[in-house]
Design an enzyme around this catalytic site. Structure first.
Site, PDB file in Angstrom:
ATOM      1  N   LYS B 106       0.820  -1.210   0.000  1.00 54.03           N
ATOM      2  CA  LYS B 106       0.000   0.000   0.000  1.00 54.03           C
ATOM      3  C   LYS B 106       0.856   1.264   0.000  1.00 54.03           C
ATOM      4  O   LYS B 106       0.404   2.333  -0.403  1.00 54.03           O
ATOM      5  CB  LYS B 106      -0.892   0.018   1.238  1.00 54.03           C
ATOM      6  CG  LYS B 106      -1.796  -1.191   1.370  1.00 54.03           C
ATOM      7  CD  LYS B 106      -2.986  -1.056   0.482  1.00 54.03           C
ATOM      8  CE  LYS B 106      -3.859  -2.298   0.533  1.00 54.03           C
ATOM      9  NZ  LYS B 106      -4.875  -2.289  -0.510  1.00 54.03           N
ATOM     10  N   GLU B 128     -10.495   5.219   2.866  1.00 50.90           N
ATOM     11  CA  GLU B 128     -11.243   4.087   3.396  1.00 50.90           C
ATOM     12  C   GLU B 128     -10.226   3.009   3.735  1.00 50.90           C
ATOM     13  O   GLU B 128      -9.108   3.028   3.228  1.00 50.90           O
ATOM     14  CB  GLU B 128     -12.225   3.563   2.341  1.00 50.90           C
ATOM     15  CG  GLU B 128     -11.611   2.608   1.307  1.00 50.90           C
ATOM     16  CD  GLU B 128     -10.585   3.253   0.391  1.00 50.90           C
ATOM     17  OE1 GLU B 128     -10.598   4.495   0.274  1.00 50.90           O
ATOM     18  OE2 GLU B 128      -9.763   2.524  -0.214  1.00 50.90           O
ATOM     19  N   SER B 395       2.162  -9.534  -0.742  1.00 48.86           N
ATOM     20  CA  SER B 395       1.713  -8.138  -0.681  1.00 48.86           C
ATOM     21  C   SER B 395       1.870  -7.504   0.694  1.00 48.86           C
ATOM     22  O   SER B 395       1.946  -6.287   0.817  1.00 48.86           O
ATOM     23  CB  SER B 395       0.269  -8.035  -1.145  1.00 48.86           C
ATOM     24  OG  SER B 395      -0.561  -8.877  -0.372  1.00 48.86           O
TER      25      SER B 395
HETATM   26  C1  LIG Z   1      -1.548  -7.172   2.565  1.00 49.43           C
HETATM   27  C2  LIG Z   1      -2.638  -6.879   1.603  1.00 49.43           C
HETATM   28  N1  LIG Z   1      -2.657  -7.510   0.422  1.00 49.43           N
HETATM   29  C3  LIG Z   1      -3.618  -7.283  -0.472  1.00 49.43           C
HETATM   30  C4  LIG Z   1      -4.660  -6.422  -0.225  1.00 49.43           C
HETATM   31  C5  LIG Z   1      -5.721  -6.275  -1.260  1.00 49.43           C
HETATM   32  O1  LIG Z   1      -5.657  -5.070  -1.961  1.00 49.43           O
HETATM   33  P1  LIG Z   1      -5.352  -5.038  -3.508  1.00 49.43           P
HETATM   34  O2  LIG Z   1      -6.159  -6.108  -4.145  1.00 49.43           O
HETATM   35  O3  LIG Z   1      -5.735  -3.666  -3.929  1.00 49.43           O
HETATM   36  O4  LIG Z   1      -3.918  -5.279  -3.696  1.00 49.43           O
HETATM   37  C6  LIG Z   1      -4.692  -5.719   0.990  1.00 49.43           C
HETATM   38  C7  LIG Z   1      -5.767  -4.773   1.289  1.00 49.43           C
HETATM   39  O5  LIG Z   1      -5.964  -4.280   2.345  1.00 49.43           O
HETATM   40  C8  LIG Z   1      -3.654  -5.962   1.921  1.00 49.43           C
HETATM   41  O6  LIG Z   1      -3.642  -5.329   3.106  1.00 49.43           O
END
Ligand SMILES: Cc1ncc(COP(=O)(O)O)c(C=O)c1O
Lengths: 241, 413
Positions: B106, B128, B395
């Site tokens: 993020k 949000e 992520s």
């Molecule tokens: C660690 C992590 N991975 C993935 C996501 C999913 O978001 P996005 O699909 O936009 O990557 C989030 C959302 O809060 C997250 O905190």
């Protein structure tokens, strides 16, 4: 809000609005994610959905109600409900039950093309919404692409009754009214217009109509009888003190 | 809008960024700007501001400098030897977004939008959050740039991510619990949009993923694409070749698009997005939007949605709060329809198993969101030859999920 709190009570409230002298009656269609609505109308949508109201059931009851009253019925609903039905089938269905117009709060000018075409083909009015942020260029284009009337969102924010009308609203009406006039359409400010004084003020500023939403929804929410709604409309229209 | 506003970011090529900048944010039939008129001029201003900033060397240098000095970028690419051995097939590499400041991918998006908000003269930021990761990242950037931050968060998520609520508060952000609708991410976005309709003159809405009205999907993808740009270089340096398959989890889709965007034109690189299969295929039990949903309009864009036949949005479920959303970025909908990316779902139980496996084998606690991508990677690796290379975007880190994981294991903390 159509179907608030139940389909039957809602129909009685609509008849009360008509007998109170409303010139157009807007029926909201409940949606799970009403981003343009404040707490009052959100709560009405929840009551309506809890009472089993759907777009389909609302169209069915609109067909009956519209035969019982003089003022035209206008639906207010979000884009996705139209999309899922199919744009042209939706406007055809709306026309078939005698509804005169449709207001779509999340449909700006840039996305309105296919919707306006389908509405026109079905003989349905599709007023677009103008806003305080629009500026002269967009105001003119919005008025040109509207049919029925021009809906002027008269302040920043969601739907909901507020205390008193801001000087900004008066100024905005002054600007928008020329554009509506050159499109030969009445100008109808809405959002935050709640009292007879508000209505008089927007008329004095040059609007030909006024949209009152949350203030009436609140009366329904209070559980007051339909006659109370009728009296409220008579006061708003200046027919009763 | 004039043509000048529609042009591509002039410096995109120099940076190897994807040159896909569709007019008015239309990815085929998906995308668009289905928002109240009040917001349209702000979206125009935002798009103009974004394109000018992205073409401005000073802005880009500041973005890169803070990404390095403050964010810890580039994040490493890690060949997970023990995980690979366990899977018994293709080699698995992890792109370690869990090591970026804030603990998730993020960071990239909030840094870009934060700098942009400042440049546009906005005095306040709203956001949000679902898992609390985006809210935390926004709180960080608010503190860094000296801008007040208010974060809308579903009351259900406030409950299950209480650590992140406190983290946001420690960094000076105000967290506003949202009690409308399903009280999760979708409703937090609704409430943020309602705030923005009232405050648009002074406030920037820092949306957390590749959703919403144009220019958000393309802008957020651009900021997030540091992931893929770094990854491409790293994997070439490490392996001397592009990977066979790139995998990322898809909630709304930003870490996946940030990863995929660098490989879209490499037609031999497979792209796999992994959604939340939750506890079953029926409505309300999953968040597998692309796998189980249908096209519609929500939060300003036409995309895939989980909805009933009339278009009412359905409740969703996932063990990972960050995947618990009934929509998905419109560019993903397009990549799916084009067949350029594949999407599948992984259920709660498989994600949990992958979580524990990575902890035991590699000493890494992944976010439950990322564990969905890992679970798919394990499946894929097992059925592929040893000389295939699979890259997974990890992520985020799993510290925020300890309470959830412990509860599932019958442990009370
Ligand atoms: C660690 C992590 N991975 C993935 C996501 C999913 O978001 P996005 O699909 O936009 O990557 C989030 C959302 O809060 C997250 O905190």
């Amino acid at each position: 809000m159509g179907g608030d709190p139940t389909p039957k009570r809602s129909a009685a409230y609509v008849r009360a609005l008509a007998s109170g002298g409303a010139s157009v009656i807007e029926l909201g269609v409940p949606f799970s994610d009403p981003i343009a609505d404040g707490p009052t109308i959100q709560a009405a949508g929840l009551r309506s959905r809890a009472g089993g109201t759907t777009l389909q059931s609302l169209l069915r009851s609109a067909k009956q109600i519209h035969r019982q009253i003089d003022p035209p019925l206008v639906l207010m609903l979000y884009v996705n409900l139209i999309e899922q039905r199919g744009v042209q089938p939706f406007f055809d269905a709306v026309a078939a039950v005698g509804i005169a117009g449709v207001i779509v709060p999340d449909l700006p000018l840039e996305e309105s093309g296919p919707f306006s075409e389908a509405a026109q083909a079905a003989g349905i009015d599709l007023p677009l919404l103008a806003a305080p942020s629009s500026g002269p260029r967009r105001l003119a284009a919005i008025a040109r692409s509207s049919s029925g009337f021009v809906y002027l969102v008269s302040r920043y924010g969601t739907t909901g009754a507020r205390k008193g009308l801001s000087p900004q609203t008066r100024e905005l009406i002054g600007q928008a009214r020329e554009h509506a006039a050159s499109a030969r359409l009445p100008l109808a400010p809405g959002f935050g217009i709640a009292t007879p004084a508000d209505v008089r003020a927007v008329w004095a500023a040059g609007a030909q109509a006024a949209v009152v939403g949350s203030a009436l929804v609140r009366t329904v929410a209070s559980g007051a009888p339909p006659t109370a709604l009728r009296t409220q409309v008579e006061r708003l229209m200046g027919r009763r003190r | 809008m004039t043509d000048r506003h529609r042009r591509r970011p002039p410096s995109a090529k120099r940076q190897g960024l994807p040159l896909r900048y569709p007019p008015r944010g239309r990815f085929g039939p998906f995308g668009g700007q289905y928002v109240p008129e009040t917001l349209m001029p702000a979206l125009e201003q935002l798009e103009r501001g974004f394109l000018q900033a992205w073409a401005d060397r000073t802005f880009r240098d500041e973005f890169d400098r803070l990404a390095r000095q403050y964010g810890g970028r580039p994040s490493p690419l890690y060949p997970a030897a023990r995980l690979t051995q366990h899977a018994g097939g293709a080699q698995i590499l992890l792109k370690r977004e869990d090591l970026v400041h804030g603990g998730a991918h993020k960071f990239n998006n909030v840094l870009g939008q934060g700098l942009l908000a400042k440049r546009l003269g906005k005095q306040r930021i709203i956001a949000e959050t679902g898992a609390g990761q985006h809210g935390t990242a926004t709180a960080m950037i608010g503190a860094l740039l000296g801008l007040p931050v208010e974060v809308y968060m579903g009351a259900v998520d406030v409950e299950r991510q209480s650590h992140n609520v406190y983290r946001m508060q420690l960094m000076g952000a105000k967290v506003i619990p949202v009690t409308t609708g399903t009280q999760t991410l979708k409703d937090a976005i609704n409430e943020a949009l309602r705030d923005w309709v009232a405050s648009v003159e002074t406030t920037h809405y820092l949306l957390g993923s590749v959703v919403g009205p144009h220019p958000y999907p393309v802008m957020v993808r651009t900021f997030a694409s540091s992931i893929g740009i770094e990854l491409r270089e790293q994997v070439l340096a490490l392996q001397g070749a592009l990977p066979d398959l790139v995998i990322a989890c898809v909630g709304a889709g930003s870490n996946a698009l940030g990863t995929f965007s660098a490989f879209i034109d490499d037609s031999r690189v497979g792209l796999l997005g992994v959604e939340a299969g939750g506890t079953g295929r029926s409505a309300g039990r999953n968040s597998a939007t692309l796998s189980l949903g249908s096209p519609g309009v929500l939060h300003g864009a036409r995309t895939y949605l989980l909805q009933d036949h009339e278009g009412q949005i359905q409740p969703t479920h996932s063990i990972a709060a960050g995947l618990d959303y009934p929509g998905v970025g419109p560019e993903h909908a397009y990549l799916k329809e084009q067949g350029r990316a594949q999407y599948r779902s992984v259920d709660d139980a498989a994600a949990l198993r992958a979580f524990h496996l990575l902890a035991r084998l590699e000493g890494i606690l992944p976010a439950l969101e990322s564990a969905h991508a890992l679970a798919a990677a394990l499946e894929e690796a097992a059925r592929r030859p040893a000389d295939d290379v699979i890259v997974v975007t990890l992520s985020g880190r799993g510290d925020k999920d300890l309470i959830t994981v412990a509860a599932r294991s019958g442990v009370s903390l």
